[in-house]
Design a protein around this motif. Structure first.
Motif, mmCIF file in Angstrom:
data_model
loop_
_atom_site.group_PDB
_atom_site.id
_atom_site.type_symbol
_atom_site.label_atom_id
_atom_site.label_comp_id
_atom_site.label_asym_id
_atom_site.label_seq_id
_atom_site.Cartn_x
_atom_site.Cartn_y
_atom_site.Cartn_z
ATOM 1 N N LYS A 31 1.035 -1.473 -0.231
ATOM 2 C CA LYS A 31 -0.211 0.198 -0.081
ATOM 3 C C LYS A 31 0.729 1.053 -0.214
ATOM 4 O O LYS A 31 0.241 2.278 0.428
ATOM 5 N N GLU A 32 1.955 1.231 -1.100
ATOM 6 C CA GLU A 32 2.888 2.344 -0.771
ATOM 7 C C GLU A 32 4.110 1.900 -1.992
ATOM 8 O O GLU A 32 4.007 0.924 -2.163
ATOM 9 N N GLU A 33 4.388 3.555 -2.625
ATOM 10 C CA GLU A 33 4.735 3.003 -3.931
ATOM 11 C C GLU A 33 6.504 2.997 -3.420
ATOM 12 O O GLU A 33 7.055 3.357 -2.640
ATOM 13 N N LEU A 34 7.125 2.196 -3.562
ATOM 14 C CA LEU A 34 8.732 1.648 -2.978
ATOM 15 C C LEU A 34 9.277 1.660 -4.620
ATOM 16 O O LEU A 34 9.309 1.428 -5.580
ATOM 17 N N THR A 35 10.729 1.129 -5.083
ATOM 18 C CA THR A 35 11.897 0.865 -5.575
ATOM 19 C C THR A 35 11.890 -0.857 -5.874
ATOM 20 O O THR A 35 11.543 -1.000 -4.859
ATOM 21 N N GLY A 36 12.350 -1.129 -6.422
ATOM 22 C CA GLY A 36 12.584 -2.181 -6.519
ATOM 23 C C GLY A 36 13.363 -2.795 -5.161
ATOM 24 O O GLY A 36 13.052 -4.168 -4.242
ATOM 25 N N PRO A 37 14.701 -2.393 -4.807
ATOM 26 C CA PRO A 37 15.240 -2.918 -3.964
ATOM 27 C C PRO A 37 14.848 -2.906 -2.504
ATOM 28 O O PRO A 37 14.978 -3.852 -1.597
ATOM 29 N N GLU A 38 13.714 -1.480 -2.313
ATOM 30 C CA GLU A 38 12.640 -1.375 -1.193
ATOM 31 C C GLU A 38 12.194 -2.370 -0.862
ATOM 32 O O GLU A 38 11.883 -2.989 0.106
ATOM 33 N N TYR A 39 11.659 -3.067 -2.236
ATOM 34 C CA TYR A 39 10.642 -4.141 -1.979
ATOM 35 C C TYR A 39 10.788 -5.385 -2.012
ATOM 36 O O TYR A 39 10.052 -6.134 -0.728
ATOM 37 N N ALA A 40 12.088 -5.617 -2.046
ATOM 38 C CA ALA A 40 12.978 -6.767 -1.912
ATOM 39 C C ALA A 40 13.644 -6.969 -0.918
ATOM 40 O O ALA A 40 13.573 -8.226 0.080
ATOM 41 N N ALA A 41 14.090 -5.571 -0.313
ATOM 42 C CA ALA A 41 14.478 -5.577 0.893
ATOM 43 C C ALA A 41 13.201 -6.177 1.806
ATOM 44 O O ALA A 41 13.587 -6.644 3.747
ATOM 45 N N ARG A 42 11.691 -5.685 1.715
ATOM 46 C CA ARG A 42 10.816 -6.159 2.339
ATOM 47 C C ARG A 42 10.534 -7.475 2.529
ATOM 48 O O ARG A 42 10.517 -7.740 3.798
ATOM 49 N N TYR A 43 10.378 -8.441 1.374
ATOM 50 C CA TYR A 43 11.311 -9.347 2.294
ATOM 51 C C TYR A 43 11.869 -10.259 2.412
ATOM 52 O O TYR A 43 11.353 -11.279 3.402
ATOM 53 N N VAL A 44 13.376 -9.875 2.614
ATOM 54 C CA VAL A 44 13.814 -10.167 2.389
ATOM 55 C C VAL A 44 14.163 -10.130 4.035
ATOM 56 O O VAL A 44 14.418 -11.193 5.196
ATOM 57 N N ASP A 45 13.722 -9.280 4.980
ATOM 58 C CA ASP A 45 13.614 -9.006 6.295
ATOM 59 C C ASP A 45 11.967 -10.095 6.940
ATOM 60 O O ASP A 45 12.726 -10.302 7.793
ATOM 61 N N MET A 46 11.450 -10.264 5.819
ATOM 62 C CA MET A 46 10.746 -11.364 6.635
ATOM 63 C C MET A 46 11.052 -12.638 6.311
ATOM 64 O O MET A 46 10.584 -13.557 7.552
ATOM 65 N N VAL A 47 11.787 -12.517 5.562
ATOM 66 C CA VAL A 47 12.606 -13.968 5.848
ATOM 67 C C VAL A 47 13.830 -14.431 6.956
ATOM 68 O O VAL A 47 13.807 -15.707 7.237
ATOM 69 N N ARG A 48 14.529 -13.574 6.903
ATOM 70 C CA ARG A 48 15.543 -13.580 8.418
ATOM 71 C C ARG A 48 14.679 -13.682 9.557
ATOM 72 O O ARG A 48 15.035 -14.500 10.256
ATOM 73 N N GLU A 49 12.985 -13.228 9.456
ATOM 74 C CA GLU A 49 12.550 -12.596 10.674
ATOM 75 C C GLU A 49 12.233 -14.267 10.660
ATOM 76 O O GLU A 49 11.968 -14.481 12.167
ATOM 77 N N LYS A 50 11.186 -15.042 9.641
ATOM 78 C CA LYS A 50 11.547 -16.560 9.839
ATOM 79 C C LYS A 50 11.984 -17.441 10.373
ATOM 80 O O LYS A 50 11.975 -18.526 10.179
ATOM 81 N N LYS A 51 13.686 -16.642 10.009
ATOM 82 C CA LYS A 51 14.705 -18.437 9.732
ATOM 83 C C LYS A 51 14.613 -19.114 8.763
ATOM 84 O O LYS A 51 14.615 -20.078 9.346
ATOM 85 N N ILE A 52 13.892 -18.345 8.158
ATOM 86 C CA ILE A 52 14.522 -19.630 6.635
ATOM 87 C C ILE A 52 15.445 -19.700 6.264
ATOM 88 O O ILE A 52 15.836 -18.412 5.949
#
Length: 469
Positions: free
Chosen positions: A57-78
């Protein structure tokens, strides 16, 4: 032999979204295999904005969009293995994946299910069948994008772009912002293959001509591109004699479309679809190879990364259910439904003072703005309030978000992606880019760091959208 519950092939937005959805369903043992040195996939080089409007629900750049998912993956310890190339996938009970990397050499992993999320690649130049020599200076648009946005190198200074897909349009703007002269974008079809919003903000904003029903018929030069011949085509896409035009340039960027990255799908024995060039899947996104699911651009090429993420979440959830419930029935084979592309063109000779293409979202509404006698504006054609606000600003004081990169000293890489923290006046883009090109940052750099304050006297800062150690 190693064993795991679920293997995700590809660590881009599709792979990460699938992994997170599977974890949400209760699968604990998940392994992402990624051939690059970091997660994020192609988004890491897509430093322009326009991502995440639906997902976050906000406009992001490609690296910012990817970073959101990378952070979630790390948080879930995948768990993930980087710099790891998958060379074979076989379905069955269990599935078997063969991969290799520098540390472990070649190895195999057994899994109860596999999700294919390898993304897509650009069509090869050979598919264009352009006469002439093969000199230096011919690049796919994606390769040029990596050179500029990741390696900080310019492919050339006088550019012609063949193909008006979104990557070609975005690179026309990117090359212009970096100081190159883009002579034209030639498109063989009578309509653009890119989003309307990209035609406006990538071509119209910079006065770059878009020649529809035109193609490159010859490449000139032996050692380096010296120019190209561009000609108009008829309804059968054949060049029309007498319409040839020589265009001097040192670089030709090919934006010839994308195709799913599907060698692994084919090797696994999955039935392939002749239209999408991806695997055939059932309603649960499972291929005809037992236990192997597919999602994202490996299934069919999507226009928006947000849609990739949504589809990948479904694939991850279905793969988790397959593992937890043991449901391996194939069911009815379904071809993926691909949203129809709009074949409409921009209105010929439209008056910029009265009609606008909204760039607030990918829909690209055609908005009409009329100034009343009392000075107020009558705005019609928009389908949301965002469109009305955009039209009002565009008619009175147009603004844009600028994305680029800044060189980094003392870091592992050469450049870090950046953007203006908010929109700046459109007329200030040139001054803003002059400051960005002169600027240098010191490593380490983190997302959100202010690298330039009050750029071009706008009162807006330039901030990092990626990390650099």
């Amino acid at each position: 032999m190693k064993r795991t519950d679920l293997i995700i092939v590809g660590g881009g937005p599709a792979g990460m979204a699938a992994a997170l959805a599977a974890r949400e369903k209760g699968i604990r043992d998940i392994l992402i295999l990624e051939r690059d040195k970091e997660l994020g996939g192609i988004l890491n080089q897509c430093i322009h904005n326009g991502f995440g409007l639906h997902t976050f629900k906000e406009e992001l750049t490609g690296p910012e969009y990817a970073a959101r998912y990378v952070d979630m993956v790390r948080e879930k310890k995948i768990q993930g293995l980087l710099n790891t190339m998958v060379i074979d996938v076989q379905g069955g009970n269990p599935c078997r994946v063969t991969a290799m990397n520098r540390e472990e050499g070649m190895f195999q992993i057994e899994a109860r299910a596999v999700v294919l999320a390898m993304g897509c690649r650009e069509r090869p130049r050979g598919a264009m069948n352009i006469p002439g020599y093969r000199p230096a200076g011919i690049f796919s648009a994606g390769t040029a994008q990596r050179y500029v946005n990741i390696e900080g190198r310019m492919p050339g200074r006088e550019v012609v772009v063949l193909g008006s897909g979104d990557i070609g349009l975005i690179m026309a703007r990117r090359m212009t912002l970096q100081g190159a002269k883009v002579r034209m974008v030639a498109e063989i079809m009578p309509y653009s293959g890119g989003l309307k919003r990209n035609i406006v903000q990538c071509l119209d904003d910079f006065g770059i001509p878009l020649k529809l029903s035109h193609t490159v018929t010859e490449i000139h030069g032996r050692e380096r591109v010296e120019g190209v011949t561009v000609a108009k085509v008829d309804e059968n896409l054949a060049p029309i004699p007498g319409t040839e035009e020589y265009v001097a340039c040192d670089t030709l960027l090919l934006s010839c479309g994308l195709i799913p990255e599907n060698e692994l799908s084919q090797a696994a024995g999955a039935e392939m679809d002749d239209v999408t060039q991806g695997p055939v899947v059932n309603a649960r996104l499972e291929t005809t190879a037992e236990g192997i699911f597919a999602c994202g651009n490996v299934l069919h090429v999507h226009d928006l990364v947000d849609n990739v993420s949504i589809e990948a979440e479904r694939a991850g959830a279905f793969a988790a259910e397959y593992i937890l419930e043991g449901r391996g029935d194939w069911g009815e084979a379904l071809r993926p439904k691909i949203p129809a592309k709009s074949k409409s063109t921009l209105p010929e000779g439209r008056d910029a003072s009265s009609q606008l293409i909204c760039i607030g979202c990918p829909v690209g509404c055609l908005i009409t703005v009329e100034k009343k006698e009392d000075g107020s504006l009558n705005i019609t054609g928009n389908t949301c309030q965002k469109g009305e606000a955009y039209a009002r600003n565009e008619f009175t004081a147009p603004v844009r978000t600028v994305t680029s990169m800044i060189r980094v000293e003392g870091g592992r890489g050469k450049v870090v992606p950046v953007k203006t923290a908010s929109e700046i006046p459109k007329g200030k883009i040139g001054e803003c880019m002059d400051e960005i090109r002169r600027a240098k940052a010191l490593a380490p750099v983190r997302v959100g760091d202010v690298l330039i304050k009050n750029v071009a006297g706008t009162g807006v800062s330039v901030i990092a959208t990626g990390n650099m150690d």
